[in-house]
Design an enzyme around this catalytic site. Structure first.
Site, mmCIF file in Angstrom:
data_model
loop_
_atom_site.group_PDB
_atom_site.id
_atom_site.type_symbol
_atom_site.label_atom_id
_atom_site.label_comp_id
_atom_site.label_asym_id
_atom_site.label_seq_id
_atom_site.Cartn_x
_atom_site.Cartn_y
_atom_site.Cartn_z
ATOM 1 N N LYS A 107 0.862 -1.175 0.000
ATOM 2 C CA LYS A 107 0.000 0.000 0.000
ATOM 3 C C LYS A 107 0.907 1.236 0.000
ATOM 4 O O LYS A 107 1.920 1.262 0.710
ATOM 5 C CB LYS A 107 -0.886 -0.019 1.250
ATOM 6 C CG LYS A 107 -2.122 0.854 1.140
ATOM 7 C CD LYS A 107 -3.193 0.392 2.123
ATOM 8 C CE LYS A 107 -4.393 1.316 2.155
ATOM 9 N NZ LYS A 107 -5.531 0.729 2.881
ATOM 10 N N GLU A 144 -27.484 -15.899 -1.396
ATOM 11 C CA GLU A 144 -28.346 -14.845 -1.948
ATOM 12 C C GLU A 144 -27.574 -13.603 -2.348
ATOM 13 O O GLU A 144 -27.963 -12.896 -3.275
ATOM 14 C CB GLU A 144 -29.444 -14.492 -0.942
ATOM 15 C CG GLU A 144 -30.412 -15.633 -0.615
ATOM 16 C CD GLU A 144 -29.858 -16.670 0.352
ATOM 17 O OE1 GLU A 144 -28.771 -16.436 0.932
ATOM 18 O OE2 GLU A 144 -30.494 -17.723 0.530
ATOM 19 N N HIS A 203 -43.187 -16.410 -0.020
ATOM 20 C CA HIS A 203 -43.343 -16.840 1.371
ATOM 21 C C HIS A 203 -43.315 -15.650 2.327
ATOM 22 O O HIS A 203 -42.553 -15.623 3.297
ATOM 23 C CB HIS A 203 -42.247 -17.846 1.738
ATOM 24 C CG HIS A 203 -42.462 -19.183 1.085
ATOM 25 N ND1 HIS A 203 -42.458 -19.336 -0.279
ATOM 26 C CD2 HIS A 203 -42.703 -20.407 1.601
ATOM 27 C CE1 HIS A 203 -42.680 -20.606 -0.571
ATOM 28 N NE2 HIS A 203 -42.841 -21.282 0.546
#
Lengths: 689, 689
Positions: free
Chosen positions: B318, B441, B491
């Site tokens: 970095k 998901e 659902h």
């Protein structure tokens, strides 16, 4: 049978050790290693005086007496003779029988999922785990987390067989039963609600961490499914547990190869799971998940592994034990009908006539000190000067650090944003109670819940927008009913400026308001931020505290208090009411001045308590002023504006307002007041007819 | 320089092949392998007649001409001579210089994060990638996804140097610049908004899948940070990409060892990343991320790897190139001040006087057929009989299958719940356009977005409650501005019954309403479900469709249409209005009958379009009836009730209603109408003064 003990000295500061060394000369470096000793109880009493609660050790030093494993035996035991292999196998069959009977009785549930885990449950509950069927809330016992929550029936069956519950198993999923479709703490043996997959391991990690924090060596056993291992949250938890060397966790993966709607990605490729866990820094063992001996050996291997958690990869068959369904796709969540199928299943399970007694085994601990404090404690008072500029996120960090000093249960977690949320102030003051969760918000939420159910008061912070990453975990936390769980989201709204929309929390009020039973706080200045941060620690359940990035003027005096559910009114103009919170409170107060110049007189309400909102003050303002305007740095939906509109408007809202449970759809619509009966009643009440 | 081509024949059905074999005798089994041929354009024309669009091949068969790698050279090239190693190194230094100048000019941003990636960007943009700086929206070019969005400055710098944008780099993060703090599609080169970490790889996977679907061999390069690899979503994406053998993905992990507030968990342990990716089924290579040659070799290794994606683990520092900050903690997100620091940095970067031209390289493709259809198409009409019982989730599945038949761009995704959401009906009808995402998901949402930005119309479904798992991905999708993206949550509410709260979607309306610019639909019967599913495919942006588990009566005739923003009114009673949707519509209609028996006459409004809501009808009803009651199977906050209260109530809500952008806090509060000026205006307007 005489046996030896390990005396574990955990969490001692290094400065305590030279003295202990002189006393015994037997402990082993480093401090977390075991000190063998025969008369452990005496040792404990002997050591007590050396640890002075005023030096802050009382909380952190625990004397844990733990039976030593005796080489050559399946050790790790109490005095009772352990069950034979055949007995455990028979118990597995009995658990299968129960699972099938229960799901058939309720005509819903997941029997084949239970069948693959029967030997795992039988060996865990009737041999491996040190627990006490009479003490559901004990901390000093091994604890089981059923991450694959849809296998709930076999958990209830094991608890019943062990004498831990006396519910009628055939009332599974009935409206008034604690044996819900997926585990919830309505049943006293459930620490964290599961059923949304992939969350158990994070909670287990939080529990394991809390126990290590308190010097309790009791272990956590977490049973996961293979399907749920596709959830990224599992790997967040895996990395966290390895990084924190949580060797008190034993995860079991039930590799039955089948998901809900088809095969899992790796199917029965056990090596793939082994490689993954090893690459994430775990000790991993693969076994035939239906072989009692292999399971018991693996448990022993797990217990003997230090410095890292262990995963036992169990190769199993979904529907094991019933030839019609064993290893077959298409049977997920399908109970067996009494058309011969059910009967055939019971027949195949064979002789299940067995009873096994579980020996109560507590792991001795000292009592932990109480974490009581008062919001009036002078140590908590803010110390701003008039006209100071300070961001509410700074107020959060300051208060959190002060809180940590007077409340030993408070712990802080952050997701690599501690220098932005200011939780760093807590870390600097109380490094041993700060948990760095890195960039893995789902796991942070799960760990926080795990800490909470073990009695800690966790404060978890990150940018508000990134809490959306953990919304499912936060949702499930509601159902786990923690005593205290505080979430802080900083950097809210467009007022963060240059970083752009990806970093702006614009949905967090909607998210947290929608969760049932939560408290949502949004301080307008640093004083309010400090006071509300402290209040959050005493507020039951889940509290969300929203903090802002920019520095703003300190508006309130240091002694001002901010009761939950209250508000602050600035001015008494009757032309209009402006309801604001957080950054927009400052804009509203400026607008108030500008309007006054035009002879328009408004009052400004600081709605720092977004949920519960100060309904009475708002209604009064709506009556006394001509117009009500809300202003918020948040999406127009689900935030402050709608919270206000819903209480001062004329609309009667019928919706779900308490944590629901298992039951028949019609029962539930009725219970929660959204069916025809409730509508008729509401209309008649509103019309007075 | 003459060069050879590969002719890729992708997606042919096997039955086409014997014929092709006779024609050429040169292709290689299996079908996805390359057929070398000199005059590829002629071949394409020659082959055309053999593929009959009516047989459905036109969409799936693409003739891709791709330059062949020439052994012994750094092949894979066009006609132009490629830059020398030293030139690429100098370009890296120039990109460093730009990054530092930009962040210093804006006094915000992440210079050290950019510095670690300079060689990666230089080699990708100026040698490895086949792209055309004049064609930002081309699909037939290699595409770059910056998952570590905070490195945006160096992306803008590379685009500028390549001649792809002509923005003033020093206007980074300014209010009217497309060079936002984190990438958004306000800049034409950005396909998916990033900045919430760990999301790029899922999007890349969706894009890679869409390209394979369309026979486009252009590759996706996804640059990730090491800190963000702690996000579980990365591992969901990794598993998905490996499972689907997406060898057109090359992921680069910038292992600089430092996060925002400290070191990452594995720090510079490159082996740990290698082991993880390999265990997840990837080809993985480690390189010195600052060595041009190693990078170019690794890219070649990635290109030559088939059947699996490649991860290049780049060990970097970095702050590389500036000794003051290189490899040092505490410099995240801190631009260099012009107190000598900035000047020192530029000095250390040395001579950056270089210009490199990027050769435009398109990968030829055929034009894809248009996906146009009308909602009146008879093929889309529902076919229910009066008094049929059908769940709205069934309606969703039926309509989706029909839609797939007339709209080739429609694809369906599901998270191992296809047999519950009924997306299975689509899978059965169109297996080649169904994507099983398993229980992950977050990745499903990311893949859906990736498909969407490549021109597909994805429909992603799972239980509504589990969409909360992907809320951050859905939130970021808003900022990616897809043409079409449909999410279905089934659902919902307590009406699911026995499975208990973990499976009940009670927050989904609040979630999706709070997202800016979304459409939220909630059909009351199967006819409405079918019509709204079809309408969703034509509705711009993100559409959420809520479906229920229980079978309910079919209420509407098959020909009924359901315009977005509309509602249906049942009856004209003036005593009260009951606003309902989904399952509660049925309860409201029953309540209407019961009330009528008591001479209470109510009208029922089916608010199937929750957002936008039918404000006019609701206001009329509020005027014409004495009381308004809403009833919903959802949390009381953020759902139907508050949507209604916010439009018929008297509260004026000032809040964020459009997608925000980078800028100064004060500019943004003003732009989005929540500052003192906006409040004053709102008050004066409401009061008419």
């Amino acid at each position: 049978m005489p046996h030896f003990w390990h005396l574990w000295l955990i969490g001692c500061t290094w400065t305590d050790w030279p003295f202990l060394f002189l006393q015994f000369g037997q402990f082993i470096f480093p401090p977390e290693k075991a000190l063998p000793y025969r008369e452990a109880a005496q040792v404990s009493r002997f050591l007590d005086p050396f640890f002075d609660p005023r030096r802050g050790n009382a909380k952190r030093v625990e004397f844990i007496l733990r039976p030593v494993m005796i080489p050559g035996e399946r050790g790790y035991r109490g005095d009772k003779t352990m069950p034979e292999r055949a007995e455990l196998q028979k118990m597995a069959q009995k658990l299968r029988r129960h699972s099938v009977e229960m799901t058939t009785a309720s005509a819903s549930g997941h029997p084949t999922t239970c069948l693959s885990t029967a030997e795992i449950l039988s060996t865990l509950f009737f041999q491996e785990m040190r627990w006490d069927p009479k003490a559901p809330y004990a901390r000093n016992v091994d604890t089981f987390v059923l991450s694959k929550g849809h296998a709930a029936p076999i958990l209830w069956a094991a608890l019943k067989e062990a004498g831990a519950i006396d519910d009628d198993l055939l009332r599974l999923r009935k409206f008034d039963s604690t044996l819900e479709g997926h585990p919830t703490p309505r049943n006293p043996w459930v620490r964290v609600a599961t059923g949304s997959l992939g969350q158990g391991l994070s909670c287990a990690a939080g529990m394991a961490l809390a126990r290590r924090q308190d010097g309790i060596t009791a272990r956590i056993y977490c049973l996961m499914g293979d399907g749920e291992s596709a959830e990224g949250s599992v790997w967040e938890a895996a990395q966290f547990a390895a990084h924190n060397q949580l060797d008190n966790i034993c995860a079991l993966v039930d590799v039955n190869g089948l998901g809900q709607s088809g095969a899992t990605m790796p199917m029965h490729n056990v090596e793939s799971y082994l490689a993954k866990f090893v690459s994430f820094g775990w000790h991993a063992i693969s076994v035939d998940g239906h072989d009692i001996d292999e399971l018991l050996q693996a448990f022993e291997g797990a217990r003997n592994t230090t410095d890292r958690p262990t995963a036992i990869i169990c190769k199993t068959e979904k529907g094991k034990g019933f030839s019609l369904v064993e290893g077959k796709d298409g049977w997920h969540g399908k109970p067996f009908k009494k058309d011969g199928t059910f009967e055939k299943a019971l027949e195949e399970f064979g002789d299940t006539d067995i009873t096994l007694e579980v020996e109560p085994r507590h792991i001795e601990t000292q009592t932990l000190p109480e974490s009581a404090f008062s919001l009036d404690d002078p140590a908590l008072a803010p110390t701003y000067k008039e006209e100071d500029m300070a961001a509410t996120r700074q107020g959060y960090g300051s208060a959190l650090a002060k809180l940590g000093a007077i409340c030993p249960d408070v712990m802080a977690l952050d997701g690599d944003t501690k220098n932005s949320t200011y939780s760093e102030k807590f870390k600097i003051a109380h490094p041993d109670r700060f948990v760095e969760c890195f960039i893995a918000e789902q796991n942070m939420a799960g760990v926080a819940l795990g800490l909470a159910v073990e009695g800690k008061i966790p404060f978890a912070s990150t940018f508000a927008c990134f809490l959306s990453r953990a919304y499912d975990q936060l949702r499930m936390s509601v159902y786990s009913r923690p005593h205290h769980l505080v979430i802080n989201g900083s950097h809210v709204g467009v007022s963060i400026g240059e970083d752009g929309p990806s970093q702006m929390g614009l949905e967090d009020l909607a998210m947290f308001r929608a969760l049932i039973g939560t408290t949502v706080l949004y301080p307008g200045d640093a004083v309010a931020a400090e006071r509300l941060t402290c209040a959050a620690a005493l507020t039951p359940g889940i509290v969300y505290l929203r903090s802002s990035r920019p520095k703003t003027r300190v508006l309130y005096k240091n002694e001002e208090m901010f009761p939950i559910g209250g508000s602050k009114t600035w001015g008494d103009g009757t032309d209009a009411t402006i309801v604001a919170a957080g950054i927009t409170l400052h804009e509203a107060l400026e607008a108030q001045k500008l309007l006054k110049q035009n002879d328009i007189h408004v009052r400004v309400i600081d709605a720092y308590s977004i949920k519960p909102i100060d309904e009475e003050t708002l209604k009064t303002a709506a009556r006394e002023t001509r117009e009500v305007i809300t202003v918020e740095d948040h999406s127009a939906c689900g935030g402050l504006g709608e919270a206000v509109a819903s209480v001062i408007g004329s609309v009667k809202i019928l919706a779900i307002r308490e944590i629901p449970r298992s039951g028949k759809p019609d029962e539930l619509l009725d219970k929660y007041g959204i069916n025809r009966r409730a509508i008729v009643e509401a209309v008649r009440e509103r019309l007075g007819k």
